[in-house]
Design an enzyme around this catalytic site. Structure first.
Site, PDB file in Angstrom:
ATOM      1  N   THR A  22     -37.775 -88.462  47.978  1.00 38.64           N
ATOM      2  CA  THR A  22     -37.840 -89.024  46.633  1.00 38.64           C
ATOM      3  C   THR A  22     -37.193 -88.070  45.656  1.00 38.64           C
ATOM      4  O   THR A  22     -37.199 -86.863  45.873  1.00 38.64           O
ATOM      5  CB  THR A  22     -39.316 -89.252  46.232  1.00 38.64           C
ATOM      6  OG1 THR A  22     -39.935 -90.114  47.193  1.00 38.64           O
ATOM      7  CG2 THR A  22     -39.444 -89.882  44.861  1.00 38.64           C
TER       8      THR A  22
ATOM      9  N   GLY B 287     -42.747 -86.703  46.825  1.00 41.54           N
ATOM     10  CA  GLY B 287     -43.090 -86.313  48.186  1.00 41.54           C
ATOM     11  C   GLY B 287     -44.156 -87.154  48.850  1.00 41.54           C
ATOM     12  O   GLY B 287     -45.250 -86.661  49.136  1.00 41.54           O
ATOM     13  N   GLY B 288     -43.880 -88.437  49.109  1.00 43.39           N
ATOM     14  CA  GLY B 288     -44.778 -89.267  49.896  1.00 43.39           C
ATOM     15  C   GLY B 288     -46.201 -89.266  49.383  1.00 43.39           C
ATOM     16  O   GLY B 288     -46.470 -89.401  48.189  1.00 43.39           O
TER      17      GLY B 288
END
Length: 534
Positions: free
Chosen positions: A352, A435-436
């Site tokens: 991202t 980050g997820g």
């Protein structure tokens, strides 16, 4: 209150008056700043930076990804959900027929409708000042002329080549032609460009994004899907719309934290803040008891997110109840002096990009954009540079779950922009951590670092982070003192020290002084982060 950190601060905050752009790639930040200098506002700069990042950091986002944004304008926070839905032909039945009910990470099946391009267009139509073509011009120039790779970008690119080479799927052929052409090795300073990418951005600029959803680009996406086994169709693209949404929020210590409502996971961070708001959190940063309570509260936020989040256009999501004091009190009953297992998990990582912008008129933007797992699905539409995301991998495959895969439904989304105000309505500024499933955990920690521990933006980002994974398992950065890690282990946490900080998120933050208007920015030291100021 001025915080004096015991941990190393890698950088110092940046100050400016006229404008600021903070993001994870230096050239992209400068692209946004050039638009500010040309008379654009914070939204123009955000779009310019986002478009440039599809060229300058394709390891984490692309033209074929999704976008969310929070915009401070006119004395309030506006929210844009520019995420796409599953194609009409993608269902649990289709998944059973194609992959025995398992969602693959790569290839066409996890591809959902990309929303980023329409998000750029909708942001520009509502708030932009400069012509759309002028805003996209820096991205086009970098695609056509090429640019040298920055260090963390190069490492991520090399990792993707290794992964895609090991998988060796036929659908990756165009990805290799575009992102790993003969003679190119992704090392710091290596040059890469894409004429196809430049032409696509020019078509998007000339049509205000329409070509991507109803014109020539849509036709090329459709044709490639039909030729290579994809389910995405031009009718899916034509049906896509962004959605302006009312942000949700939680109040903490005189501040209000704003997030995009579900289908995003920002609500998980807000639930955790609400739980902590009723607890005697120690005032010292890094206190093991304080970290324990933060981790335990975050588990409760994830419990609700993974249980209740879905696409509210298709399933009811009672955000008001989830953010209520009653729900927070119920969650506190699970918290004690020892770690607990919330019977859910944060299982996945993602790729991202996040950016924050501000101008001298008071407008500020928090924007996040993603292809989900690195380059995404590995599917690239020939001759376009369009790398399609694999966001559909985040659907639940359990029939009846609020996040269950279904045609036309948007999946649970990991990417979340944040915005901070004071409870009296005074804006503080945009922030985000990419980050997820680290993202709400990063939001919680950066907010606490800022509001409770009095850190400046750079300190708030540089501070050592923790990351809950599953059950009682927690990873901590190597910068966390060993004594603190041992104290967490004594409280029942399965503590694992990570030497690589790559999975702990990458953030940006801008704060505006309410009296002078001076901007103060921090950027991520865990990546190639940069602030361009004016």
């Amino acid at each position: 209150m001025t915080f004096q950190p015991e941990f190393p601060v890698v950088r110092r905050p940046v100050y400016a008056r006229r404008g600021m752009v903070a993001t994870s790639q230096p050239l992209a930040a400068q692209a946004g700043q050039s638009v500010l200098a040309a008379g654009g506002n914070a939204v123009d700069a955000a779009i310019a930076t986002a478009a440039a990042l599809t060229v300058l950091e394709p390891t984490s986002n692309g033209i074929g990804g999704d976008l969310f944004a929070l915009v401070w304008a006119g004395g309030e926070v506006h929210g844009l959900n520019a995420s796409g839905a599953a194609p009409a032909a993608l269902s649990l039945t289709a998944l059973e027929e194609r992959h025995r009910g398992q969602m693959p990470r790569h290839g066409w099946t996890p591809v959902t409708v990309p929303g980023a391009v329409r998000g750029w267009a909708d942001l520009h139509a509502r708030f932009g000042r400069l012509p759309f073509a002028a805003v996209l011009a820096p991205a086009i120039a970098y695609a056509r002329g090429g640019y040298p790779l920055s260090p963390v970008l190069a490492a991520g690119w090399a990792r993707a080549i290794r992964i895609y080479s090991s998988l060796n799927l036929p659908v990756f052929e165009e990805w290799f032609r575009t992102f790993a052409p003969a003679g190119f090795t992704p090392t710091p300073g290596a040059l890469w460009g894409s004429e196809a990418h430049a032409r696509t951005l020019e078509a998007i600029a000339a049509t205000h994004g329409t070509s991507f959803y109803e014109g020539d680009l849509a036709a090329q996406i459709d044709a490639h899907a039909r030729a290579t086994g994809g389910l995405l169709r031009s009718s899916d693209l034509a049906a896509h719309r962004s959605e302006w949404v009312t942000p949700i929020f939680a109040d903490y210590m005189g501040h209000r934290v704003h997030e995009i409502p579900p289908n995003g996971q920002g609500i998980a961070a807000l639930i955790a803040l609400n739980v902590l708001d009723g607890l005697p959190l120690p005032d010292q940063f890094g206190d093991p008891v304080g970290l324990h309570l933060q981790i335990e509260a975050m588990k409760r936020g994830f419990h609700d997110a993974h249980t209740f989040i879905g696409d509210p256009r298709h399933v009811p999501v009672d955000a008001a109840h989830l953010l209520s004091s009653v729900n927070a009190a119920a969650h506190r009953s699970y918290l004690g002096s020892a770690a607990h297992d919330p019977s859910t998990h944060a299982p996945s990582t993602g790729g991202t990009v996040y950016l924050a912008t501000a101008d001298d008129e008071g407008q500020m933007v928090s924007l996040i954009q993603s292809n989900y797992m690195g380059f995404g699905s590995g599917v690239v539409v020939p001759g376009t540079g369009i790398a399609l995301h694999n966001r559909g991998h985040n659907f639940s495959l359990q029939a009846g779950h609020p996040n269950a895969l279904a045609p036309g439904r948007r999946p649970y989304h990991t990417i979340i922009p944040g915005f901070l105000t004071r409870t009296d309505g005074t804006p503080v500024g945009p922030f985000g951590v990419m980050g997820g499933f680290m993202q709400p955990q990063g939001h919680l920690q950066v907010v606490l670092n800022t509001v409770r521990y009095g850190m400046n933006p750079q300190q708030a980002l540089d501070a050592p982070r923790w990351q809950w994974l599953v059950g009682k398992t927690v990873e901590v950065e190597h910068g966390l003192p060993a004594a603190t890690a041992r104290a967490l282990a004594a409280l029942g946490h399965d503590v694992r020290v990570q030497l690589d900080s790559g999975s702990f998120g990458r953030g940006q933050m801008i704060r505006r002084d309410p009296v002078t208007g001076v901007l103060e920015g921090g950027t991520e030291s865990r990546t190639d982060g940069h602030i361009a100021a004016w």
